[in-house]
Write an enzyme that holds these catalytic residues in place. Structure first.
Site, mmCIF file in Angstrom:
data_model
loop_
_atom_site.group_PDB
_atom_site.id
_atom_site.type_symbol
_atom_site.label_atom_id
_atom_site.label_comp_id
_atom_site.label_asym_id
_atom_site.label_seq_id
_atom_site.Cartn_x
_atom_site.Cartn_y
_atom_site.Cartn_z
ATOM 1 N N LYS A 76 56.269 21.345 48.454
ATOM 2 C CA LYS A 76 55.720 21.288 49.746
ATOM 3 C C LYS A 76 56.672 21.083 50.865
ATOM 4 C CE LYS A 76 51.775 19.292 52.282
ATOM 5 N NZ LYS A 76 50.904 18.060 52.236
ATOM 6 N N GLN A 77 57.653 20.232 50.518
ATOM 7 C CA GLN A 77 58.608 19.893 51.485
ATOM 8 C C GLN A 77 59.717 19.299 50.968
ATOM 9 O OE1 GLN A 77 55.263 16.844 51.974
ATOM 10 N NE2 GLN A 77 56.762 15.804 53.282
ATOM 11 N N GLU A 104 54.434 16.567 48.115
ATOM 12 C CA GLU A 104 52.842 16.354 47.689
ATOM 13 C C GLU A 104 52.545 17.577 46.788
ATOM 14 O OE1 GLU A 104 50.668 15.680 51.397
ATOM 15 O OE2 GLU A 104 50.987 13.609 51.147
ATOM 16 N N TRP A 124 54.314 7.125 56.470
ATOM 17 C CA TRP A 124 55.900 7.099 56.498
ATOM 18 C C TRP A 124 56.418 7.781 57.537
ATOM 19 C CZ3 TRP A 124 59.231 10.498 53.420
ATOM 20 C CH2 TRP A 124 58.910 11.750 53.543
ATOM 21 N N ASP A 125 55.775 8.663 58.127
ATOM 22 C CA ASP A 125 56.439 9.602 59.317
ATOM 23 C C ASP A 125 57.204 8.593 59.992
ATOM 24 O OD1 ASP A 125 54.358 10.868 57.957
ATOM 25 O OD2 ASP A 125 53.861 12.112 59.572
#
Lengths: 708, 708
Positions: free
Chosen positions: A548-549, A451, A321-322
């Site tokens: 994580k993000q 994640e 998806w980046d």
């Protein structure tokens, strides 16, 4: 610093000089071919480093071994193939042979010329018997002829008179990577080489994918001052292609190729450059990032942008998806043709996505979380297939492409089917259930971008993106007169989409359970235990409030206008304190949102933590390849953040410049027209094309650019 | 039917006669050795079937290959080793050799004598050259001498006069099982054999575990009517044992061994038999189940009860929570010494459980979800390690053992440390957080018994069991003056344990999210799509309201007294409609609870669905071994269900007999005393020992047996 000095990245300016690190940073590529800057004499095990070359989409596969199998699991690993160090030559002077005994090779200089798109190098070479000379190299992957990698060698300042024999003995053994690091993964691939008249075909044993490689001018006896220009022509073969005649192109000579390259980069910079006043190192670092974005993007509609571009083996050359969420904004606003090519790839793999949805007993299409050829290769579905948000991410990118370019034809021919099929998936995978006393459309059992939570119910980001996916499907269905019978169901699902909110705390819920879990014990977690995923069992990470993000914050970046400033601030503050930024996709989003909620200094700190991530080897894994999404993220921090770019019936921009950045200038393309934006101090200005269909108005201290 | 006919299971009575199915059902074992009833002449590939022998705890290991590795994953598979078909013989008559050409072998009869613990068989054999004779066999695994498997062969009714040479050429190749069925699993193991004077040592290559096998009287020239009694002595070697002298026991002759066997079974039936009037097939089937329970239980404190006993390779010979929750009730109430041995195993593997907790960055101990040697071998943690409830299950069994036997000494020496260490784990893994406006002790990110949900927050069963674990830890800490400083934290966690309840629907929540998910579309799921786990991706199953097996209902079976009858009924009705019973552990629990909530006819249907599960090969996988937990479950259905057994400061019993069962008689041991229970029509009676410390009172139509 002279202007074009800020376009030159020199090895000696960097903090360390380990070969593998330089090989990545100085890799040259054109979206189809990528060549690491490997040791010039390395043709076998004699010299160090980890050189190699990549062809986008050329991979081998092997069955995934599961400790315990379950129905519907992804079947095969896919791994991009590392081809030999193309640029490596074998030199012979008299009886001395650089492939038989180690010659001393010291770099004189190694400069990536971002302006011209060329890697310039020179080395001082000393043979065991004391013969010395300089080896000068100039190399690039042609931006205008995607099959070509070009390397010119010149011999200078010899202390001997014999000729030097230069050859390219390309050999490739099986490449085997063994590691426990899940960010790299352990795979093996095996190549078979078949020689033809003036080329060879390399076939990956399991995937049966082949490429033809022709080496033109690979050998020569060079006298001092003479040059050899070797051209590598590389072509990924279609299954049904006649292998006997893969090449039928006439080749131009070096000067022509070089000139084409420079022209291509001239155009690239005219469209894409960002000028930053006040920090020359940062200025160069940003250009380095944009340069690598240009180098990594597949342009043929059959390939995409691997997580590490074409610079290394990290993440096995997979597309994630980046591309849609971190890279496509840059391309859509500066190089829409590349954006179109990248989106075309998603159209091309739609059949695999349909097949995958079927395997999951769902309707419509579910795109692979990680893939090269479109088939799911994620071997750990809770942080793979369960990240179903990729469907909506892809749709978001098609939609942004249409809004910014106005290219409805592409949406009609390619995008709309993707939008319809993903909308069908959501109707099938999501559930209309009673929730908090009323009917709601819930998407349960998924993993969001963060994640460090998995298989949750109603991930906020996912639900927000899916709602958009459904509304866009309705818009297109109405526009093209399709799926009339389904529109009402899409409408109901989108209108009743569930979004969790903690009334007591006034915080948006990342998912149904997140806020009810214990906060990760940050105060007792030592620094060496980060990233957490390498030091804690997943189930321990998942049961905590720890990200994580960016997840909720990412949703709020994409839909800032849907929230009050107060809500954005509260959510930002809350989620910031539980986010480790263990993902390289995190800080850029926190930077953008800090700009938008009025904390430009924090935005600057987050930006600076990552703008130079690869040049400073912040994550210590540049050896595996560049962090492409982070490079795209640095563009987002600058343009979506400091310049406040936000789509709202046109382009809205604002000046959120931090103290340290005095001036920022860049160009965006809107409806096919260039719009030059400049920010300075507290001002913001734009310059439209001379004949324009656009209208720029100033409002609330910002600019709003709309169609007339 | 004569009395002892109901103790004889005959092959010809069964619905089908495939060799692999009969091999499992007629396997003989003693908890240490298990021998499938393989073809008597099979010593190589010449004859069919899948015979073999097992030694409890003798396994091989190999590294688990993960598609994608993560921190803290289990490291090695363990697989019980299938040894050769011990009972198989090679026969030679003149030039004819049963291992060189196929001889015709037709069973005359094959009878498992449950009363004596012996397998009686006879076969009509015809050689290719027309020689005919009868081969009569009598075999058993000695219950009194756990190292011995005994097989007596007799030749009868020959049509020739030459002697028959009989030999036991034991050979074993690597056993490789390849399958996609997660209930079987694909593993390989490799054996090395070293011959010594009168025995051989077989070593598993990876685990380096060894057994010594001595074959006594393996060869003979038999004339008609003569017998050969071969004894196999098998000993699992300790790592540090002197391999030169594994055997030092004098052996008794066949008649003595046979007599011992019969006496052992006499005692077993005196303690364990259940007499059912009204259904001879059921009567025999229940005895068959109890017989296999007796055959499978490890008794040496170093081994346990594999999911398939010692009858097959299913589930790789692993021990699960099945032992504590499905098998130990039977042993605790009828053969407490076996219960003690099985619980001792948990004490023995406590160091591995402590190590595992550390790997998960937790305190205390976490027992392996599936294991042979105590190390976690589950290769899919969401339905493995995440089933942390096994900790509390083990503690529940220690507690039940103590309550029923009164054996505090064992709890002090073995049980208490298990209880303390698991309590420490809960304090570490669980979290005191704000939940629904108040402080609550939550256990997040776990999987309950129902494997169709995974990684959920606050699984009801888990929380209920953990609360009990903590209270028992406090009781023992106070009793033994230990962990005084921790008691208050255990007390707080237990008192504040969170139990989810849906006020609107009046239903106990299986976990925080369960009732908010969509109900599985049962009406559109065709019969061939069950069991769901073989036809749907886990994430699709997990996101639905669908249960593989009893979960909340199991908790309510164990703690029936904590709930109102109305609540039990509502929860039962609700969860029954979303349960597929895809697990063989499910129906017996639904049967017990149906009895307790007053639906004896439904209880009977559930019971009958599974009481004869293996004899009728209901699940079509008897070839892989018996379903031990289901056999234990049939005992639960009868005793916990129809007879209402429930511990409540003593034993409470009630008469919930269904119409079809006229009379039920059995014995329980309470505080070391036998208590004979009889149910008939609507009556229930008990008979205490002549000199007794117990007191039986009748109340509410049932009986309450307490200590005086």
């Amino acid at each position: 610093m002279a202007k074009n000095d800020s376009f030159k990245v020199r090895a000696q300016e960097l903090s360390h000089q380990t070969p593998e690190y330089l090989e990545t940073l100085f890799a040259v590529g054109n979206g189809q071919i990528g060549v690491r800057a490997g040791h010039p004499l390395k043709v076998n095990e004699l010299y160090g480093g980890n050189p190699g070359s990549f062809v986008n989409g050329f991979f081998d596969s092997e069955p995934i071994q599961y400790g315990e199998w379950a129905y519907g699991y992804a079947k095969e690993h896919q791994t991009i193939i590392k081809l030999p160090n193309l640029r490596g030559v074998r030199l012979q002077i008299g009886d001395e042979d650089s492939s038989a005994s180690e010659w001393q090779v010291k770099p004189i200089q190694m400069t990536l010329d971002l302006e011209k798109g060329v890697l310039d190098e020179s080395y001082k070479v000393v043979t065991p018997l004391g013969k010395t000379f300089e080896l000068v190299m100039q190399s690039f992957a042609s931006m205008t002829r995607s099959e070509l990698y070009v390397c010119q060698y010149q011999i200078k300042n010899t202390n001997f008179s014999e000729p030097i024999s230069m050859t390219h003995p390309l050999e490739q053994k099986a490449a085997i990577v063994q590691t426990d690091d899940p960010r790299v993964a352990s795979k093996a691939h095996h190549l078979r080489k078949a020689d033809y008249q003036d080329y060879a075909i390399w076939t990956a044993e399991n995937s049966q994918r082949s490429i033809a490689i022709r080496v033109i001018n690979g050998e020569k006896q060079l006298q001092a001052e003479e040059t050899l220009t070797t051209v590598f022509q590389m072509k990924l073969l279609e299954d049904n292609q006649n292998h006997e005649t893969p090449f039928n192109q006439e080749l131009a000579d070096f000067e022509v190729l070089l000139q084409e390259q420079q022209q291509s980069y001239q155009q690239f910079w005219a469209a894409s450059d960002i000028q930053i006043e006040g920090d020359p190192v940062l200025q160069k670092g940003i250009r380095f990032n944009l340069f690598h974005l240009n180098q990594g993007a597949g342009r043929d509609g059959r390939t995409n942008f691997a997580a590490k571009g074409l610079t290394g083996e990290g993440y096995e050359g997979h597309y994630f998806w980046d591309t849609e969420m971190y890279l496509l904004p840059f391309f859509i606003f500066t190089n829409p043709e590349i954006a179109k090519a990248l989106l075309s790839y998603r159209g091309k793999i739609l059949p695999q996505a349909k097949q995958r949805a079927q395997e999951l007993s769902q309707e419509g299409a579910l795109f692979a979380w990680r893939t090269i050829d479109g088939n799911e290769t994620s071997a750990y579905y809770p942080a793979g297939t369960a990240q179903v948000h990729i469907n909506a991410d892809i749709v978001y990118a098609f939609q942004l492409y249409e809004r910014v370019t106005g290219d409805q034809a592409f949406i009609e021919t390619v995008g709309s089917e993707v939008v319809f099929e993903t909308a069908k998936f959501w109707l099938s995978y999501g559930d209309l259930v009673e929730k908090e006393g009323k009917l709601a459309f819930c998407i349960n059992g998924v993993t969001g971008p963060d994640e460090y939570s998995a298989l949750v119910n109603n991930n906020f980001y996912t639900n927000k993106m899916v709602q958009n996916n459904l509304y866009y499907a309705i818009e297109l269905a109405q526009r093209y007169g399709k799926y009339q019978e389904t529109i009402s169901a899409w409408q109901q699902a989108a209108d009743l989409m569930y979004f969790g909110y903690d009334e007591q705390r006034g915080i948006t819920k990342q998912d149904d359970g997140f806020l009810e879990q214990a906060v990760w014990p940050f105060e007792t977690t030592p620094a060496e235990k980060y990233p957490l995923l390498l030091h804690y069992h997943p189930m321990v990470i998942y049961k905590h409030q720890v990200c994580k993000q960016a997840d909720t914050v990412l949703a709020q970046m994409l839909y800032t206008g849907d929230f009050s400033l107060e809500q954005l601030k509260k959510d930002y503050d809350y989620y910031e304190q539980v986010t480790t930024h263990d993902s390289s996709l995190s800080r850029s989003i926190f930077s953008v949102m800090a700009s938008r909620i009025g904390d430009s200094e924090k935005a600057y700190r987050y930006f600076m933590d990552t703008a130079l991530m690869d040049l400073t080897d912040l994550q210590k894994n540049v050896v595996d390849g560049i962090h492409a999404a982070n490079m795209g993220g640095s563009w987002l921090s600058l343009i979506y953040g400091f310049a406040g770019l936000y789509y709202d019936q046109g382009l809205r921009l604002a000046n959120h410049l931090p103290q340290k950045i005095k001036e920022l200038k860049f160009t965006l393309f809107y409806q096919g027209e260039p719009v030059k934006i400049s920010l300075k101090d507290r001002d913001i200005d734009c310059q439209l094309a001379e004949t324009t269909q656009l209208l720029a108005t100033k409002a609330d201290g910002g600019i709003w650019i709309k169609e007339r």
